[in-house]
Design an enzyme around this catalytic site. Sequence first.
Site, mmCIF file in Angstrom:
data_model
loop_
_atom_site.group_PDB
_atom_site.id
_atom_site.type_symbol
_atom_site.label_atom_id
_atom_site.label_comp_id
_atom_site.label_asym_id
_atom_site.label_seq_id
_atom_site.Cartn_x
_atom_site.Cartn_y
_atom_site.Cartn_z
ATOM 1 N N CYS A 11 3.052 -5.284 -1.679
ATOM 2 C CA CYS A 11 1.665 -5.285 -1.221
ATOM 3 C C CYS A 11 0.788 -4.277 -1.965
ATOM 4 C CB CYS A 11 1.616 -4.982 0.276
ATOM 5 S SG CYS A 11 0.033 -5.424 1.019
ATOM 6 N N ASP A 126 5.309 -2.103 11.592
ATOM 7 C CA ASP A 126 4.934 -1.101 10.600
ATOM 8 C C ASP A 126 4.706 0.231 11.292
ATOM 9 O OD1 ASP A 126 2.053 -0.961 8.297
ATOM 10 O OD2 ASP A 126 3.931 0.189 8.398
HETATM 11 O O1 LIG Z 1 -1.626 -0.788 1.681
HETATM 12 C C1 LIG Z 1 -2.700 -0.496 2.208
HETATM 13 O O2 LIG Z 1 -3.540 0.232 1.654
HETATM 14 C C2 LIG Z 1 -3.073 -1.058 3.553
HETATM 15 C C3 LIG Z 1 -4.352 -0.857 4.066
HETATM 16 C C4 LIG Z 1 -4.684 -1.393 5.320
HETATM 17 C C5 LIG Z 1 -3.751 -2.129 6.043
HETATM 18 C C6 LIG Z 1 -2.465 -2.344 5.540
HETATM 19 C C7 LIG Z 1 -2.120 -1.797 4.294
HETATM 20 N N1 LIG Z 1 -0.854 -1.973 3.755
HETATM 21 C C8 LIG Z 1 0.249 -2.455 4.516
HETATM 22 O O3 LIG Z 1 0.941 -1.332 5.111
HETATM 23 C C9 LIG Z 1 2.327 -1.602 5.143
HETATM 24 C C10 LIG Z 1 3.225 -0.513 4.681
HETATM 25 O O4 LIG Z 1 2.693 0.195 3.656
HETATM 26 P P1 LIG Z 1 3.591 1.344 2.960
HETATM 27 O O5 LIG Z 1 4.748 0.644 2.288
HETATM 28 O O6 LIG Z 1 4.083 2.256 4.077
HETATM 29 O O7 LIG Z 1 2.661 2.001 2.017
HETATM 30 C C11 LIG Z 1 2.527 -2.863 4.393
HETATM 31 O O8 LIG Z 1 2.632 -3.900 5.365
HETATM 32 C C12 LIG Z 1 1.261 -3.168 3.670
HETATM 33 O O9 LIG Z 1 1.047 -4.528 3.667
#
Ligand SMILES: O=C(O)c1ccccc1N[C@@H]1O[C@H](COP(=O)(O)O)[C@@H](O)[C@H]1O
Length: 206
Positions: A11, A126
């Site tokens: 992502c 998450d």
């Molecule tokens: O990645 C981002 O900036 C974000 C912004 C707003 C909502 C979701 C976002 N990302 C999602 O967050 C999780 C985990 O992220 P990380 O691996 O802990 O950095 C993932 O599902 C992204 O899709």
Amino acid sequence: MSFPAVRIKICGLQDIPTALAAARAGADAIGLVFAPGRRQVTPQQARAICQALPPLVSRVGVFVNTPMEEVRQLAHYCGLDLVQLHGQESPEYCQQLGLRCIKAIPGDRSSLERAADYPVSALLVDHVQPGSGQTFDWQILMGVSLKQPLILAGGLHPGNVGRAVAMVRPYAVDVSSGVEFRGKKDETLIKAFIQRVREVCYCVAG
Ligand SMILES: O=C(O)c1ccccc1N[C@@H]1O[C@H](COP(=O)(O)O)[C@@H](O)[C@H]1O
């Protein structure tokens, strides 16, 4: 011990070369963030990435409390396959949106108890601060049976995703921060993450 193949979403992609590298490395889905923040992409950037990707790689748009009609328009314009709703969107919002949805919820017991209400294609569990690179306590998922396929997210990286998959056995994993170096997506880390998931899914004991 072997596990069924766990699907992988990378992502927060913001350019075509990195999105293509993730697809080549075996990502099953790529995520494009429309919510305000350092990974946000413009509709034009997202459309170009979606058009450049090969087939059979799901294009996922990430939204936070965006008005329904705006989500529909962006999904159509960019060519999204799914939308990931990472805000306080209700089950009714998901139902009325008319798009294939992933609903993100924070990894806590009360959110899990309400999860069954969501009429969505998958539930993404998450950390309460999305995109922060922080894990939540995976233990709370032990013994929990969800109606929808589970996508595990939050603070995953090549060093912990094997343990996460072995412990939680999710339908899929999703990563953003954990495949970045100095705040930018790193192709070596993306490959290492995907390789680790593949290893732990097909490692056969004995
Ligand atoms: O990645 C981002 O900036 C974000 C912004 C707003 C909502 C979701 C976002 N990302 C999602 O967050 C999780 C985990 O992220 P990380 O691996 O802990 O950095 C993932 O599902 C992204 O899709």
